[in-house]
Design a protein around this motif. Sequence first.
Motif, PDB file in Angstrom:
ATOM      1  N   CYS A 106       5.177 -14.950  -8.680  1.00 10.80           N
ATOM      2  CA  CYS A 106       5.495 -13.519  -8.702  1.00 10.80           C
ATOM      3  C   CYS A 106       4.340 -12.733  -8.079  1.00 10.80           C
ATOM      4  N   ILE A 107       4.672 -11.676  -7.384  1.00 13.23           N
ATOM      5  CA  ILE A 107       3.661 -10.858  -6.719  1.00 13.23           C
ATOM      6  C   ILE A 107       2.675 -10.243  -7.715  1.00 13.23           C
ATOM      7  N   THR A 108       3.109 -10.072  -8.973  1.00 12.93           N
ATOM      8  CA  THR A 108       2.224  -9.474  -9.976  1.00 12.93           C
ATOM      9  C   THR A 108       1.069 -10.389 -10.363  1.00 12.93           C
ATOM     10  N   THR A 109       1.190 -11.679 -10.084  1.00  9.78           N
ATOM     11  CA  THR A 109       0.095 -12.599 -10.412  1.00  9.78           C
ATOM     12  C   THR A 109      -0.984 -12.605  -9.346  1.00  9.78           C
ATOM     13  N   THR A 110      -0.651 -12.178  -8.130  1.00  9.92           N
ATOM     14  CA  THR A 110      -1.644 -12.186  -7.054  1.00  9.92           C
ATOM     15  C   THR A 110      -2.153 -10.796  -6.695  1.00  9.92           C
ATOM     16  N   GLU A 111      -1.355  -9.791  -6.888  1.00  7.12           N
ATOM     17  CA  GLU A 111      -1.748  -8.411  -6.559  1.00  7.12           C
ATOM     18  C   GLU A 111      -2.186  -7.697  -7.838  1.00  7.12           C
ATOM     19  N   GLN A 112      -3.430  -7.275  -7.880  1.00  5.07           N
ATOM     20  CA  GLN A 112      -4.013  -6.667  -9.084  1.00  5.07           C
ATOM     21  C   GLN A 112      -3.467  -5.274  -9.394  1.00  5.07           C
ATOM     22  N   GLU A 113      -3.122  -4.508  -8.405  1.00  2.00           N
ATOM     23  CA  GLU A 113      -2.758  -3.107  -8.602  1.00  2.00           C
ATOM     24  C   GLU A 113      -1.274  -2.886  -8.921  1.00  2.00           C
ATOM     25  N   ILE A 114      -0.481  -3.926  -8.909  1.00  5.95           N
ATOM     26  CA  ILE A 114       0.958  -3.782  -9.148  1.00  5.95           C
ATOM     27  C   ILE A 114       1.237  -3.774 -10.649  1.00  5.95           C
ATOM     28  N   HIS A 115       2.044  -2.823 -11.065  1.00  5.10           N
ATOM     29  CA  HIS A 115       2.425  -2.741 -12.472  1.00  5.10           C
ATOM     30  C   HIS A 115       3.429  -3.840 -12.811  1.00  5.10           C
ATOM     31  N   HIS A 116       3.309  -4.365 -14.004  1.00  2.00           N
ATOM     32  CA  HIS A 116       4.254  -5.361 -14.509  1.00  2.00           C
ATOM     33  C   HIS A 116       5.446  -4.608 -15.081  1.00  2.00           C
ATOM     34  N   ILE A 117       6.565  -4.657 -14.376  1.00  2.00           N
ATOM     35  CA  ILE A 117       7.747  -3.901 -14.770  1.00  2.00           C
ATOM     36  C   ILE A 117       8.894  -4.863 -15.073  1.00  2.00           C
ATOM     37  N   PHE A 118       9.480  -4.684 -16.248  1.00  2.00           N
ATOM     38  CA  PHE A 118      10.628  -5.478 -16.661  1.00  2.00           C
ATOM     39  C   PHE A 118      11.787  -4.544 -16.963  1.00  2.00           C
ATOM     40  N   VAL A 119      12.982  -4.971 -16.588  1.00  2.00           N
ATOM     41  CA  VAL A 119      14.194  -4.173 -16.757  1.00  2.00           C
ATOM     42  C   VAL A 119      15.103  -4.866 -17.765  1.00  2.00           C
ATOM     43  N   LEU A 120      15.673  -4.101 -18.684  1.00  2.00           N
ATOM     44  CA  LEU A 120      16.591  -4.638 -19.683  1.00  2.00           C
ATOM     45  C   LEU A 120      17.868  -5.100 -18.995  1.00  2.00           C
ATOM     46  N   THR A 121      18.213  -6.387 -19.150  1.00  2.00           N
ATOM     47  CA  THR A 121      19.416  -6.923 -18.527  1.00  2.00           C
ATOM     48  C   THR A 121      20.482  -7.306 -19.547  1.00  2.00           C
ATOM     49  N   ASN A 122      20.090  -7.566 -20.787  1.00  2.00           N
ATOM     50  CA  ASN A 122      21.045  -7.922 -21.827  1.00  2.00           C
ATOM     51  C   ASN A 122      20.556  -7.343 -23.150  1.00  2.00           C
ATOM     52  N   ALA A 123      21.112  -6.220 -23.533  1.00  2.00           N
ATOM     53  CA  ALA A 123      20.658  -5.525 -24.742  1.00  2.00           C
ATOM     54  C   ALA A 123      20.936  -6.328 -26.011  1.00  2.00           C
ATOM     55  N   GLU A 124      22.056  -7.045 -26.057  1.00  2.00           N
ATOM     56  CA  GLU A 124      22.393  -7.824 -27.256  1.00  2.00           C
ATOM     57  C   GLU A 124      21.386  -8.925 -27.527  1.00  2.00           C
ATOM     58  N   GLU A 125      20.883  -9.543 -26.473  1.00  2.00           N
ATOM     59  CA  GLU A 125      19.920 -10.639 -26.602  1.00  2.00           C
ATOM     60  C   GLU A 125      18.473 -10.158 -26.505  1.00  2.00           C
ATOM     61  N   GLY A 126      18.256  -8.893 -26.160  1.00  3.14           N
ATOM     62  CA  GLY A 126      16.898  -8.386 -25.962  1.00  3.14           C
ATOM     63  C   GLY A 126      16.248  -9.019 -24.750  1.00  3.14           C
ATOM     64  N   GLU A 127      17.049  -9.251 -23.716  1.00  7.52           N
ATOM     65  CA  GLU A 127      16.575  -9.975 -22.523  1.00  7.52           C
ATOM     66  C   GLU A 127      16.126  -9.001 -21.441  1.00  7.52           C
ATOM     67  N   TYR A 128      14.945  -9.271 -20.919  1.00  7.35           N
ATOM     68  CA  TYR A 128      14.393  -8.489 -19.814  1.00  7.35           C
ATOM     69  C   TYR A 128      14.137  -9.418 -18.636  1.00  7.35           C
ATOM     70  N   ARG A 129      14.175  -8.830 -17.428  1.00 14.45           N
ATOM     71  CA  ARG A 129      13.867  -9.573 -16.211  1.00 14.45           C
ATOM     72  C   ARG A 129      12.816  -8.821 -15.415  1.00 14.45           C
ATOM     73  N   CYS A 130      11.931  -9.592 -14.796  1.00 11.46           N
ATOM     74  CA  CYS A 130      10.896  -9.018 -13.948  1.00 11.46           C
ATOM     75  C   CYS A 130      11.565  -8.288 -12.783  1.00 11.46           C
ATOM     76  N   MET A 131      11.103  -7.095 -12.497  1.00 11.52           N
ATOM     77  CA  MET A 131      11.685  -6.297 -11.430  1.00 11.52           C
ATOM     78  C   MET A 131      11.431  -6.919 -10.048  1.00 11.52           C
ATOM     79  N   TYR A 132      10.391  -7.699  -9.912  1.00 10.36           N
ATOM     80  CA  TYR A 132      10.001  -8.243  -8.613  1.00 10.36           C
ATOM     81  C   TYR A 132      10.595  -9.617  -8.334  1.00 10.36           C
ATOM     82  N   CYS A 133      10.586 -10.507  -9.333  1.00 10.09           N
ATOM     83  CA  CYS A 133      11.024 -11.881  -9.067  1.00 10.09           C
ATOM     84  C   CYS A 133      12.240 -12.301  -9.889  1.00 10.09           C
ATOM     85  N   ASP A 134      12.718 -11.436 -10.778  1.00 12.92           N
ATOM     86  CA  ASP A 134      13.902 -11.678 -11.592  1.00 12.92           C
ATOM     87  C   ASP A 134      13.703 -12.767 -12.646  1.00 12.92           C
ATOM     88  N   THR A 135      12.466 -13.082 -12.989  1.00  9.83           N
ATOM     89  CA  THR A 135      12.204 -14.064 -14.038  1.00  9.83           C
ATOM     90  C   THR A 135      12.612 -13.474 -15.388  1.00  9.83           C
TER      91      THR A 135
END
Length: 139
Positions: A106-135
Motif C-alpha cells: 500500500c502507498i501508505t507504507t512507503t509515503e510518509q505524508e499520506i493519511h491512512h484513510i479507511f472507508v466503511l464498506t459493511n456496517a453490519e460487520e464493522g468492515e472497513y477498506r483502505c481507500m488506496y489499496c482496498d485492503t
Amino acid sequence: MNIDSIKNGVVIDHITAGKAMQIYNMLNIDKLDCQVAIIKNASSTQMGRKDIIKIASDIDLNLDVLGLVCPNATINVIRDGEVLEKRRIDLPERIVDILRCKNPRCITTTEQEIHHIFVLTNAEEGEYRCMYCDTKVGN
C-alpha cells in the motif's frame, strides 16, 4: 460500589464490557490532568454488563475512535450536575489516521505524508477498506 457523580464533564456510557481500557488508551485519556473513573462490568438492563468512563473535565472526544471501538456507546455532557446533552455514537463512514493499513504494498507504507484513510464498506460487520489499496480491516 458507589462512584460519585461528576459536576461538569463527560460520561461515556454503554461501552461494551471490556472495551473501556482500549478507549482510554486510544483517546489518550491518561494524558488528562483531571479525575477519571473507569467502571468495568457494571450491571446494565439493556446490555447485561457494560463499562463506563467518567471524565471530570470538558474535553473534545474523537467520535471516530469511539464509533470504531464501540458504536453503541453514548456520550453524556454534564453541566452543574445535570445531563446537558446525550449523543449516540455510530460507526463513522470514514476513519482517518486511526488505523494503519497492513498491506506492505500500500502507498501508505512507503509515503510518509499520506493519511491512512479507511472507508466503511459493511456496517453490519464493522468492515472497513483502505481507500488506496482496498485492503479489508474488520472491527
